[in-house]
Design a protein around this motif. Structure first.
Motif, PDB file in Angstrom:
ATOM      1  N   THR A 762       0.803  -1.081  -0.041  1.00 13.32           N
ATOM      2  CA  THR A 762      -0.002  -0.127  -0.043  1.00 13.32           C
ATOM      3  C   THR A 762       0.958   1.358   0.020  1.00 13.32           C
ATOM      4  OG1 THR A 762      -0.273  -0.242   2.281  1.00 13.32           O
ATOM      5  CG2 THR A 762      -1.914  -1.138   1.016  1.00 13.32           C
ATOM      6  N   VAL A 763       2.028   0.981  -0.017  1.00 11.82           N
ATOM      7  CA  VAL A 763       2.849   2.205  -0.463  1.00 11.82           C
ATOM      8  C   VAL A 763       2.645   2.898  -1.559  1.00 11.82           C
ATOM      9  CG1 VAL A 763       5.328   3.048  -1.206  1.00 11.82           C
ATOM     10  CG2 VAL A 763       5.011   1.500   0.727  1.00 11.82           C
ATOM     11  N   ASP A 764       2.342   4.441  -1.753  1.00 14.95           N
ATOM     12  CA  ASP A 764       1.632   4.927  -2.849  1.00 14.95           C
ATOM     13  C   ASP A 764       2.746   5.112  -4.032  1.00 14.95           C
ATOM     14  OD1 ASP A 764       0.342   8.230  -3.177  1.00 14.95           O
ATOM     15  OD2 ASP A 764       0.132   6.537  -4.423  1.00 14.95           O
ATOM     16  N   MET A 765       2.456   4.130  -4.858  1.00 17.46           N
ATOM     17  CA  MET A 765       3.187   4.269  -6.454  1.00 17.46           C
ATOM     18  C   MET A 765       2.770   5.178  -7.064  1.00 17.46           C
ATOM     19  SD  MET A 765       5.597   1.961  -6.523  1.00 17.46           S
ATOM     20  CE  MET A 765       5.675   1.561  -8.263  1.00 17.46           C
ATOM     21  N   SER A 766       1.486   5.467  -7.006  1.00 17.60           N
ATOM     22  CA  SER A 766       0.727   6.314  -7.914  1.00 17.60           C
ATOM     23  C   SER A 766       1.545   7.944  -8.150  1.00 17.60           C
ATOM     24  CB  SER A 766      -0.546   6.816  -7.513  1.00 17.60           C
ATOM     25  OG  SER A 766      -0.670   7.308  -6.480  1.00 17.60           O
ATOM     26  N   GLY A 767       2.258   8.263  -7.019  1.00 21.58           N
ATOM     27  CA  GLY A 767       2.803   9.409  -7.089  1.00 21.58           C
ATOM     28  C   GLY A 767       4.211   9.510  -7.879  1.00 21.58           C
ATOM     29  N   ILE A 768       5.077   8.491  -7.689  1.00 20.82           N
ATOM     30  CA  ILE A 768       6.267   8.326  -8.425  1.00 20.82           C
ATOM     31  C   ILE A 768       5.921   7.847  -9.693  1.00 20.82           C
ATOM     32  CG2 ILE A 768       6.773   6.013  -7.687  1.00 20.82           C
ATOM     33  CD1 ILE A 768       9.633   8.679  -8.051  1.00 20.82           C
ATOM     34  N   ALA A 769       5.127   7.205  -9.893  1.00 18.42           N
ATOM     35  CA  ALA A 769       4.590   6.387 -11.210  1.00 18.42           C
ATOM     36  C   ALA A 769       4.163   7.804 -12.264  1.00 18.42           C
ATOM     37  CB  ALA A 769       3.407   5.387 -11.252  1.00 18.42           C
ATOM     38  N   LYS A 770       3.238   8.555 -11.524  1.00 14.53           N
ATOM     39  CA  LYS A 770       2.766   9.526 -12.258  1.00 14.53           C
ATOM     40  C   LYS A 770       3.864  10.688 -12.808  1.00 14.53           C
ATOM     41  CE  LYS A 770      -1.626  10.132 -10.342  1.00 14.53           C
ATOM     42  NZ  LYS A 770      -2.292  10.992  -9.170  1.00 14.53           N
ATOM     43  N   ILE A 771       4.871  10.929 -11.810  1.00 15.28           N
ATOM     44  CA  ILE A 771       5.904  11.573 -12.257  1.00 15.28           C
ATOM     45  C   ILE A 771       6.905  11.025 -13.307  1.00 15.28           C
ATOM     46  CG2 ILE A 771       8.177  12.649 -11.421  1.00 15.28           C
ATOM     47  CD1 ILE A 771       6.609  12.994  -8.502  1.00 15.28           C
ATOM     48  N   GLU A 772       7.136   9.676 -13.306  1.00 13.20           N
ATOM     49  CA  GLU A 772       8.023   9.029 -13.947  1.00 13.20           C
ATOM     50  C   GLU A 772       7.237   9.017 -15.247  1.00 13.20           C
ATOM     51  OE1 GLU A 772      10.067   5.667 -12.714  1.00 13.20           O
ATOM     52  OE2 GLU A 772      10.520   6.576 -10.867  1.00 13.20           O
ATOM     53  N   GLU A 773       6.108   8.554 -15.240  1.00 10.09           N
ATOM     54  CA  GLU A 773       5.321   8.488 -16.595  1.00 10.09           C
ATOM     55  C   GLU A 773       5.371   9.852 -17.474  1.00 10.09           C
ATOM     56  OE1 GLU A 773       1.685   7.032 -15.571  1.00 10.09           O
ATOM     57  OE2 GLU A 773       2.291   5.001 -15.173  1.00 10.09           O
ATOM     58  N   ALA A 774       5.110  10.755 -16.801  1.00  3.82           N
ATOM     59  CA  ALA A 774       5.150  12.177 -17.382  1.00  3.82           C
ATOM     60  C   ALA A 774       6.482  12.362 -17.861  1.00  3.82           C
ATOM     61  CB  ALA A 774       4.813  13.425 -16.133  1.00  3.82           C
TER      62      ALA A 774
END
Lengths: 898, 225
Positions: A762-774
């Motif tokens: 449940t570590v929030d991957m969405s934050g780093i994923a959004k940054i890296e995807e961008a």
């Protein structure tokens, strides 16, 4: 003119190239900066979540009330302690409520929690549903209130010990005791936390009331250590000091917070010798979080580092774009008397300018990116900003210097004439040693070896997490990256060259033939573009697929942790009395429900969670996957339960520990609510279960609801699972409106998924994923644009010659966009293959982290299509711009250059 | 008779501000069909600039350039391209072959660009004319300086030009090779009848031409037949 002025002038002389170098370097350092900032934030979040998840940090057993009060006062004055209070736990033999006109209601034995009036200010183990804690009165836990049918204002009689005179107390409130397993655990500082089965019936009163009314009837025990953590086993009053650590004292990641918490505890204990020895619940939680943090860090690095390296590779490419021209220029400068030191200084100062601008720009992008994904809302201190900017500038300067000096290295080392001659490529050492093949082979070997061991990783039991096995585990994808990159470099577009040679034979005449012939002979340059674009796109695919699979599993994990889309929990009597399951089933948005009973049973000395389910309706309220069971599908094992009334599903560990086979008799000790005592009950093993909605990670059991209720004499199930259509949070609000008045708590999967607790899944991957995807999308467009720009720069003379021969701009452009098309097509193919392979490898390597492991990878098609479109658009726009540039080429000026 | 190429009061300037340089200063010149003209002068005299201006590679700052009687300024982009493809060919000092094409393909590229019914269509034949049929499949990097120049000549012939502009064609060659190149140019000029303008600093090279125009600091200082 000073070197600084010369370097600055040189940069201004080629503004396009300078801007490209700055932008690409900025993107690379921004990615690294964002990753580091995000890791820091995530670790701090894990710490705060881990601390929040512990309702009671420290407990120290003491011998008496005066000792508890003295010790609590002393501890509360210590720096770093939020609060410390004297508390007592004790048993009671029974309670009676005489309800006029209705009857007499009796409870079985239970437990008393005696706390100061200010207890709930800083310690949140009790939640008042109605009323409050008052001196001379009692607050009933909702289960006890339901048993006694008592309300605030009623009089209830408590018998501390069998044969003693009952004590009458007026009910001042109804509460939920949410941490019964910790509050009533045996306290042994040497052994640490040992959560116990929470008592069924609990009464809460002030310390003064307890001491005056009930404590005189009970013996005081110095310590409950050594006693089993089951209700009814503690024969007397256990005085203790309960303390909460000030969360503000715990900073940084879990490992650092653990050191701080442990140090604080040791300091307090040593400053109050003989007075307190704490059972440390907080350190237990932080220790778990530390292990998870290590995985999180490794995960982030594995996901972000390849992208950062590729971006730095792009920066290197941008700087090396005109390496031949640079080499000639430097050689000419040397021929005109410039010293090596002077040239190095010139290159160094240029890199400094480029690096400073790129570093400042990159750090700004990193900070902005984190803001945009709503990460780092906490204080962005001046120190953090300065450190980020400083780090990014240093990284950018180093990257720029490496590229610039690398370009000039040959000229600086060699003779002047040699510098002016075209360079013949020499085979590097790694190619001679076949390091690319070796890397791929070792990658496969490590993957196979770790697959054999089940991908488990080791955390040092001394609370000093190490990555001993984890490092080897991540070698596989790391070496796959390296080997693939080196192999591509080795191939140098050999395939294209071979095809072109076979098709054209050196005698192309048509436009398509000439295009192919040209591409074949520029295979090395095309391969260079393919290498960077392909690896970048592969990184994007890997990232997107992994993050998407991770999100998918987070939802599955949330459902497994919570139990269902919506879960309503209430005392059995309340559930039955209010017909909650039926009411919930009729709420708009609820697709189906099932009721189950969550209780406990002893297998030998082991206390295990036990779930009584209706095997016919359980899948109406929750999802059961085949991977949850061993030796059969979900449907098959539910059928076995239905066929055997006393059937039970047990864990693999239980089967191993007790040498069980299917069909074996298993005698369990279950709590009989009628007598308040444990009774031996026969079950028959019908299958093995390894996961179940809401079940803990430890061993647990699943049996038939009706059989379980018949042996425990529980009034009924105490949990309702509900499946929903659409937005679970919205449906949960409506369910809450129906269920809460009955005293039920309602949780939903949306809220559960959003909560960051101390678990990697449940570590929030969405934050780093959004940054890296961008970043990847932007870099994909930039990489293609860079390829076009470099192609134009490298072939400017050639294109000018074509124009002088009378070739049209359209045909000349074809030589540019045909290469772009090859790079794009090859890059997309490489991305699909390598990216997917890496994602499969990474997901497989983190099998033990996902609970349950994913059945299949999840593809984020929107992102993947967006990535491809970005690359295509970047190529298209730049090619069009290049075509316009070709029209305006200063032919005479270019053709004068030799 | 209409000149193949001509310029009237031609001015060409480069650079900006204090660095602005006048490379050609009011130069007027005519090149007759089939004429062999040498532009002679030291390095920086403006001979290359004049060559490029006559071929439409450089935009004049002042004055006018005509190609076959038509002012260059009146031609649109496509018309200029057609001129470069079919009427004017170049042989540069360093040959300027397309590095990713073989000798055959370099010539084929020019033939294709010309797409003229009058132009030769067989690259091998043209390479044979310059004695390099056996090197058709060699890349420029695999040829000597002289061979590259001969391929450049074959490529120029592929355009079937009315005007061949040569910029120091022997500048990077040794004297023997250079002499052979010049002999070849002479022979091809007699064979195909194109006008020839050669920029050179070499007196002996200039002497091979019908007329020599000497340039100094961007001005014509002397003409001799």
């Amino acid at each position: 003119m000073t070197f600084a002025a010369l370097a600055f002038a040189n940069l201004l002389r080629t503004p396009g190239r300078t801007i490209v170098r700055v932008v690409v370097l900025a993107a690379a350092v921004a990615l690294v900066g964002a990753m580091i900032l995000f890791i820091g934030h995530s670790l701090r979040t894990m710490t705060s979540s881990s601390v929040r998840s512990v309702p009671l940090d420290w407990q120290a057993p003491v011998a008496s009330r005066p000792a508890a009060e003295r010790a609590a006062l002393a501890v509360s004055k210590q720096h770093g302690v939020l609060d410390a209070l004297p508390v007592a736990t004790a048993p009671f033999a029974g309670a009676i409520h005489v309800k006029p006109g209705t009857g007499i209601f009796r409870s079985a034995s239970g437990s008393i929690l005696a706390v100061p009036e200010t207890y709930t200010q800083n310690i949140h183990t009790i939640r008042f549903l109605r009323g409050s804690l008052r001196p001379g009165q009692v607050v009933l836990d909702q289960q006890l209130a339901a048993t006694l049918q008592a309300q605030p204002g009623d009089l209830v009689s408590f018998t501390a010990k069998a044969g003693r005179r009952p004590v009458r107390l007026r009910v001042s409130g109804i509460s939920v005791v949410s941490a019964g397993d910790i509050l009533f655990q045996p306290l042994n500082p040497l052994l640490g936390p040992a959560p116990a089965q929470p008592p069924v019936e609990t009464a809460v009163m002030t310390v003064g009331t307890f001491a005056q009314k009930l404590a005189p009837q009970l013996p005081t025990i110095a310590s409950s250590s050594g006693l089993p953590g089951i209700p009814g086993s503690v024969p007397g009053t256990q005085w203790q000091v309960q303390a909460q650590v000030d969360p503000a004292q715990l900073t940084g990641g879990p490992a650092q917070a653990l050191r701080q918490a442990t140090g604080l505890r040791n300091r307090i204990q040593s400053s109050l010798p003989g007075q307190v020895n704490f059972v440390d619940n907080l350190s237990e939680s932080l220790n778990t979080a530390t292990g998870d943090a290590l995985y999180a860090e490794t995960l982030y690095i594995m996901l972000a580092l390849p992208g950062a390296l590729i971006a730095l590779g792009l920066a290197y490419l941008a700087a090396l774009g005109t390496v031949e021209r640079d080499r000639r220029e430097l050689s000419l400068l040397r021929a005109r008397g410039a010293s090596r030191r002077g040239l190095v200084a010139l290159a160094g100062i240029e890199s400094l300018f480029v690096g400073i601008v790129a570093g400042i720009l990159g750090s700004g992008i990193a900070l902005l990116a984190l803001r945009l994904v709503h990460v780092g809302r906490g204080p962005l201190t001046l120190w953090r900003v300065v450190a980020t900017v400083g780090g990014c500038v240093v990284l950018a300067v180093l990257g720029a210097a490496a590229a610039r000096l690398g370009a000039g290295a040959a000229a600086l080392r060699g003779e002047v004439a040699e510098g002016r001659r075209p360079q013949r490529p020499r085979r590097p050492l790694w190619q001679k040693l076949y390091l690319d093949v070796a890397a791929l082979a070792v990658s496969g070997l490590v993957y196979w070896l770790t697959a054999r061991t089940g991908f488990s990783a080791v955390v040092n039991p001394d609370s000093n997490p190490t990555l001993s096995l984890s490092i080897y585990m991540f070698l596989a994808p790391a070496l796959l990256w390296l080997g693939a990159a080196l192999l591509l470099v080795r191939l140098r577009g050999a395939l294209l060259e071979t095809v072109a040679r076979r098709v054209t034979g050196g005698r192309a005449r048509t436009l398509s033939g000439l295009l192919l012939a040209s591409a074949g002979r520029r295979s090395a340059a095309i391969n260079r573009g393919l290498l960077l674009v392909g690896l970048l796109l592969a990184f994007g695919v890997n990232l997107g697929v992994f993050a998407s699979t991770y999100d998918q599993q987070a939802r599955v994990d949330a459902q497994l942790t919570l139990g269902a889309d919506i879960v309503a929990s209430a005392p059995a009597e309340a559930l039955k009395a209010h017909a909650l399951e039926q009411k919930i089933a009729h709420v708009q948005g609820v697709a189906g429900t099932t009721a189950l009973d969550h209780s406990y049973a002893y297998v030998g000395p082991d206390l295990q969670d036990t779930f009584g389910v209706n095997a016919s309706t359980v899948t109406s309220g929750t999802t059961l996957r085949d991977s949850y069971f061993i030796g059969g599908t979900a449907n098959h094992l539910l059928a076995e339960l239905r066929a055997h009334r006393d059937g039970i599903l047990v864990s693999k560990e239980t089967v191993t520990d007790y040498s069980l086979n299917i069909g074996d008799l298993l005698k369990l000790r279950v709590l009989d609510h009628a007598t308040g005592r444990l009774r031996v009950t026969p079950f028959h093993v019908v299958g093995i279960v390894q996961e179940f909605p809401s079940a803990p990670r430890d061993s647990f059991m699943v049996t038939n609801l009706d059989y379980l209720l018949s042996v425990t004499h529980d009034p009924g199930p105490n949990v309702v699972f509900a499946k929903t259509h659409g937005d679970a949070a919205a449906v949960a609000k409506r369910v809450g409106a129906v269920a809460r008045p009955a005293g039920a708590s309602v949780k939903d999967i949306t809220t559960q998924t959003a909560q960051t607790v101390s678990s990697i899944t449940t570590v929030d991957m969405s934050g780093i994923a959004k940054i890296e995807e961008a970043f990847v999308v932007i870099l994909a467009a930039a990489a293609m644009a860079l390829f076009v720009v470099l192609g134009l720069a490298e072939r400017k003379h050639e294109f000018a010659t074509m124009a002088s021969i009378g070739s049209s701009v359209r045909e000349i452009s074809a030589f540019l966009w045909s290469e772009v098309a090859i790079v794009l097509a090859g890059g997309l193919a490489l991305a699909a293959l390598l990216g997917w392979l890496l994602a499969e490898m990474l997901v497989a390597m983190l099998q033990h982290v996902f609970d349950p492991p994913p059945d299949h990878l999840a593809a984020p098609w929107l992102f993947l299509v967006g990535l491809a479109v970005a690359a295509v658009l970047g190529a298209l726009l730049t090619t069009v711009a290049a075509g316009l540039r070709l029209r305006r080429l200063p032919l005479g000026e270019i053709l004068r250059e030799q | 008779m209409t000149s193949v190429s001509a310029c009237r009061e031609l001015v060409v300037e480069y650079g900006h501000g204090d660095g602005r340089v006048r490379a050609l200063d009011h130069v007027s010149l005519d090149v007759a069909p089939g004429e062999r003209l040498a532009l002679r002068g030291r390095s920086g005299s403006g001979k290359t600039t004049l060559l490029h201006a006559l071929g439409g590679l450089v935009e004049p700052t002042g004055g006018e350039v005509e190609l076959e009687g038509r002012p260059l300024a009146t031609l649109d982009e496509e018309a200029r391209r057609r001129m470069r493809a079919t009427r004017i060919a170049y042989v540069f000092q360093g040959a300027n072959l397309l590095p990713t094409f073989t000798g055959f393909e370099n010539v084929a590229f020019a033939i294709r660009a010309a797409a003229s019914p009058d132009a030769p269509t067989d690259p091998l034949m043209l390479l044979g004319l310059v004695g390099l049929a056996g090197k058709a499949e060699h890349l420029p990097g695999e040829m000597s300086g002289g061979e590259r120049q001969r391929v450049a000549l074959a490529r120029a012939l592929g355009q079937h030009p009315g005007l061949l502009l040569c910029d120091e064609p022997t500048g990077q060659l040794d004297s023997d090779t250079g002499a052979r190149i010049l002999d070849l140019i002479d022979a091809l000029q007699r064979e195909f009848g194109f006008a020839l303008v050669t920029a050179t600093h070499d007196e002996d090279v200039a002497a091979r031409h019908d007329r020599v125009v000497e340039l100094e600091e961007g001005r014509v200082v002397r003409e001799s037949a």
